[in-house]
Design a protein around this motif. Structure first.
Motif, PDB file in Angstrom:
ATOM      1  N   ASN A 167       0.813  -1.216   0.000  1.00  0.00           N
ATOM      2  CA  ASN A 167       0.000   0.000   0.000  1.00  0.00           C
ATOM      3  C   ASN A 167       0.846   1.265   0.000  1.00  0.00           C
ATOM      4  O   ASN A 167       0.338   2.352   0.257  1.00  0.00           O
ATOM      5  CB  ASN A 167      -0.949   0.023   1.204  1.00  0.00           C
ATOM      6  CG  ASN A 167      -2.022  -1.026   1.100  1.00  0.00           C
ATOM      7  OD1 ASN A 167      -2.400  -1.439   0.007  1.00  0.00           O
ATOM      8  ND2 ASN A 167      -2.516  -1.484   2.240  1.00  0.00           N
ATOM      9  N   ASN A 168       2.156   1.129  -0.259  1.00  0.00           N
ATOM     10  CA  ASN A 168       3.110   2.243  -0.316  1.00  0.00           C
ATOM     11  C   ASN A 168       3.209   3.017   0.999  1.00  0.00           C
ATOM     12  O   ASN A 168       3.411   4.224   1.002  1.00  0.00           O
ATOM     13  CB  ASN A 168       2.784   3.198  -1.471  1.00  0.00           C
ATOM     14  CG  ASN A 168       3.055   2.565  -2.809  1.00  0.00           C
ATOM     15  OD1 ASN A 168       3.985   1.769  -2.950  1.00  0.00           O
ATOM     16  ND2 ASN A 168       2.244   2.891  -3.794  1.00  0.00           N
ATOM     17  N   LYS A 169       3.061   2.331   2.109  1.00  0.00           N
ATOM     18  CA  LYS A 169       3.285   2.921   3.431  1.00  0.00           C
ATOM     19  C   LYS A 169       4.584   2.323   3.962  1.00  0.00           C
ATOM     20  O   LYS A 169       4.588   1.460   4.819  1.00  0.00           O
ATOM     21  CB  LYS A 169       2.115   2.617   4.355  1.00  0.00           C
ATOM     22  CG  LYS A 169       0.817   3.229   3.896  1.00  0.00           C
ATOM     23  CD  LYS A 169      -0.301   2.901   4.849  1.00  0.00           C
ATOM     24  CE  LYS A 169      -1.593   3.522   4.371  1.00  0.00           C
ATOM     25  NZ  LYS A 169      -2.715   3.134   5.235  1.00  0.00           N
ATOM     26  N   LYS A 170       5.684   2.828   3.435  1.00  0.00           N
ATOM     27  CA  LYS A 170       6.974   2.205   3.681  1.00  0.00           C
ATOM     28  C   LYS A 170       7.483   2.387   5.112  1.00  0.00           C
ATOM     29  O   LYS A 170       8.180   1.527   5.635  1.00  0.00           O
ATOM     30  CB  LYS A 170       7.986   2.721   2.675  1.00  0.00           C
ATOM     31  CG  LYS A 170       7.645   2.288   1.254  1.00  0.00           C
ATOM     32  CD  LYS A 170       8.698   2.687   0.283  1.00  0.00           C
ATOM     33  CE  LYS A 170       8.409   2.365  -1.146  1.00  0.00           C
ATOM     34  NZ  LYS A 170       7.184   1.798  -1.530  1.00  0.00           N
ATOM     35  N   VAL A 171       7.121   3.484   5.760  1.00  0.00           N
ATOM     36  CA  VAL A 171       7.595   3.712   7.129  1.00  0.00           C
ATOM     37  C   VAL A 171       6.936   2.728   8.084  1.00  0.00           C
ATOM     38  O   VAL A 171       7.613   2.074   8.897  1.00  0.00           O
ATOM     39  CB  VAL A 171       7.328   5.169   7.562  1.00  0.00           C
ATOM     40  CG1 VAL A 171       7.685   5.371   9.014  1.00  0.00           C
ATOM     41  CG2 VAL A 171       8.097   6.135   6.679  1.00  0.00           C
ATOM     42  N   SER A 172       5.622   2.593   7.999  1.00  0.00           N
ATOM     43  CA  SER A 172       4.944   1.650   8.888  1.00  0.00           C
ATOM     44  C   SER A 172       5.312   0.211   8.530  1.00  0.00           C
ATOM     45  O   SER A 172       5.401  -0.647   9.418  1.00  0.00           O
ATOM     46  CB  SER A 172       3.429   1.852   8.842  1.00  0.00           C
ATOM     47  OG  SER A 172       2.937   1.645   7.544  1.00  0.00           O
ATOM     48  N   ALA A 173       5.552  -0.069   7.252  1.00  0.00           N
ATOM     49  CA  ALA A 173       5.980  -1.402   6.848  1.00  0.00           C
ATOM     50  C   ALA A 173       7.349  -1.723   7.447  1.00  0.00           C
ATOM     51  O   ALA A 173       7.569  -2.834   7.932  1.00  0.00           O
ATOM     52  CB  ALA A 173       6.028  -1.513   5.330  1.00  0.00           C
ATOM     53  N   SER A 174       8.244  -0.761   7.439  1.00  0.00           N
ATOM     54  CA  SER A 174       9.573  -0.970   8.018  1.00  0.00           C
ATOM     55  C   SER A 174       9.494  -1.209   9.524  1.00  0.00           C
ATOM     56  O   SER A 174      10.206  -2.072  10.057  1.00  0.00           O
ATOM     57  CB  SER A 174      10.472   0.232   7.740  1.00  0.00           C
ATOM     58  OG  SER A 174      10.625   0.420   6.368  1.00  0.00           O
ATOM     59  N   CYS A 175       8.643  -0.464  10.197  1.00  0.00           N
ATOM     60  CA  CYS A 175       8.461  -0.657  11.643  1.00  0.00           C
ATOM     61  C   CYS A 175       7.898  -2.040  11.950  1.00  0.00           C
ATOM     62  O   CYS A 175       8.348  -2.715  12.886  1.00  0.00           O
ATOM     63  CB  CYS A 175       7.551   0.411  12.216  1.00  0.00           C
ATOM     64  SG  CYS A 175       8.289   2.042  12.267  1.00  0.00           S
ATOM     65  N   LEU A 176       6.922  -2.477  11.160  1.00  0.00           N
ATOM     66  CA  LEU A 176       6.332  -3.793  11.381  1.00  0.00           C
ATOM     67  C   LEU A 176       7.331  -4.912  11.109  1.00  0.00           C
ATOM     68  O   LEU A 176       7.403  -5.887  11.870  1.00  0.00           O
ATOM     69  CB  LEU A 176       5.093  -3.978  10.500  1.00  0.00           C
ATOM     70  CG  LEU A 176       3.833  -3.281  10.996  1.00  0.00           C
ATOM     71  CD1 LEU A 176       2.779  -3.242   9.908  1.00  0.00           C
ATOM     72  CD2 LEU A 176       3.297  -3.994  12.218  1.00  0.00           C
ATOM     73  N   VAL A 177       8.109  -4.791  10.065  1.00  0.00           N
ATOM     74  CA  VAL A 177       9.106  -5.825   9.760  1.00  0.00           C
ATOM     75  C   VAL A 177      10.206  -5.820  10.824  1.00  0.00           C
ATOM     76  O   VAL A 177      10.671  -6.883  11.243  1.00  0.00           O
ATOM     77  CB  VAL A 177       9.672  -5.639   8.340  1.00  0.00           C
ATOM     78  CG1 VAL A 177      10.857  -6.551   8.099  1.00  0.00           C
ATOM     79  CG2 VAL A 177       8.592  -5.901   7.303  1.00  0.00           C
ATOM     80  N   GLY A 178      10.603  -4.655  11.290  1.00  0.00           N
ATOM     81  CA  GLY A 178      11.599  -4.589  12.372  1.00  0.00           C
ATOM     82  C   GLY A 178      11.086  -5.225  13.650  1.00  0.00           C
ATOM     83  O   GLY A 178      11.804  -5.985  14.309  1.00  0.00           O
ATOM     84  N   ALA A 179       9.836  -4.943  13.991  1.00  0.00           N
ATOM     85  CA  ALA A 179       9.245  -5.569  15.178  1.00  0.00           C
ATOM     86  C   ALA A 179       9.104  -7.069  14.987  1.00  0.00           C
ATOM     87  O   ALA A 179       9.313  -7.853  15.922  1.00  0.00           O
ATOM     88  CB  ALA A 179       7.887  -4.939  15.466  1.00  0.00           C
ATOM     89  N   CYS A 180       8.774  -7.477  13.771  1.00  0.00           N
ATOM     90  CA  CYS A 180       8.665  -8.901  13.449  1.00  0.00           C
ATOM     91  C   CYS A 180      10.001  -9.607  13.660  1.00  0.00           C
ATOM     92  O   CYS A 180      10.050 -10.691  14.240  1.00  0.00           O
ATOM     93  CB  CYS A 180       8.195  -9.064  12.013  1.00  0.00           C
ATOM     94  SG  CYS A 180       8.506 -10.676  11.307  1.00  0.00           S
ATOM     95  N   LEU A 181      11.069  -9.004  13.198  1.00  0.00           N
ATOM     96  CA  LEU A 181      12.394  -9.610  13.370  1.00  0.00           C
ATOM     97  C   LEU A 181      12.766  -9.735  14.842  1.00  0.00           C
ATOM     98  O   LEU A 181      13.338 -10.742  15.274  1.00  0.00           O
ATOM     99  CB  LEU A 181      13.442  -8.802  12.613  1.00  0.00           C
ATOM    100  CG  LEU A 181      13.328  -8.849  11.090  1.00  0.00           C
ATOM    101  CD1 LEU A 181      14.338  -7.890  10.467  1.00  0.00           C
ATOM    102  CD2 LEU A 181      13.534 -10.252  10.585  1.00  0.00           C
ATOM    103  N   PHE A 182      12.430  -8.720  15.630  1.00  0.00           N
ATOM    104  CA  PHE A 182      12.702  -8.779  17.063  1.00  0.00           C
ATOM    105  C   PHE A 182      11.895  -9.890  17.731  1.00  0.00           C
ATOM    106  O   PHE A 182      12.411 -10.646  18.558  1.00  0.00           O
ATOM    107  CB  PHE A 182      12.403  -7.432  17.723  1.00  0.00           C
ATOM    108  CG  PHE A 182      12.585  -7.454  19.209  1.00  0.00           C
ATOM    109  CD1 PHE A 182      13.846  -7.500  19.755  1.00  0.00           C
ATOM    110  CD2 PHE A 182      11.490  -7.429  20.051  1.00  0.00           C
ATOM    111  CE1 PHE A 182      14.026  -7.533  21.130  1.00  0.00           C
ATOM    112  CE2 PHE A 182      11.650  -7.464  21.415  1.00  0.00           C
ATOM    113  CZ  PHE A 182      12.920  -7.513  21.963  1.00  0.00           C
ATOM    114  N   VAL A 183      10.628 -10.019  17.358  1.00  0.00           N
ATOM    115  CA  VAL A 183       9.780 -11.063  17.943  1.00  0.00           C
ATOM    116  C   VAL A 183      10.263 -12.444  17.516  1.00  0.00           C
ATOM    117  O   VAL A 183      10.282 -13.384  18.326  1.00  0.00           O
ATOM    118  CB  VAL A 183       8.293 -10.832  17.554  1.00  0.00           C
ATOM    119  CG1 VAL A 183       7.433 -12.005  17.954  1.00  0.00           C
ATOM    120  CG2 VAL A 183       7.772  -9.570  18.204  1.00  0.00           C
TER     121      VAL A 183
END
Length: 77
Positions: free
Chosen positions: A50-66
């Protein structure tokens, strides 16, 4: 397809969480974290589409931490 996968991961995560809450048995917490990470990864992919790259980056970063937390906990299980 992604919505179905996100819904499935969320239901599995909620099921593990509800089980732990009702039975006071937290031995399945790493699996709950694994599925929660999967949910966050799918949400990140949807946000990226959906071209929301900032929130996508935050979600992927949180995913990697989890994922890291889940795998680390499983190794010491």
């Amino acid at each position: 397809m992604l919505k179905i996968l996100r819904f499935l991961f969320a239901i599995i995560t909620a099921s593990f969480g509800l089980y732990a809450l009702l039975s006071d048995d937290f031995r399945y917490a790493p699996l709950m974290l694994l599925f929660m990470g999967g949910t966050m990864l799918v949400m990140g992919i949807e946000e990226y589409k959906n071209n929301k790259k900032v929130s996508a980056s935050c979600l992927v970063g949180a995913c990697l931490f989890v994922f890291y937390t889940s795998f680390d906990t499983m190794l010491h299980w």
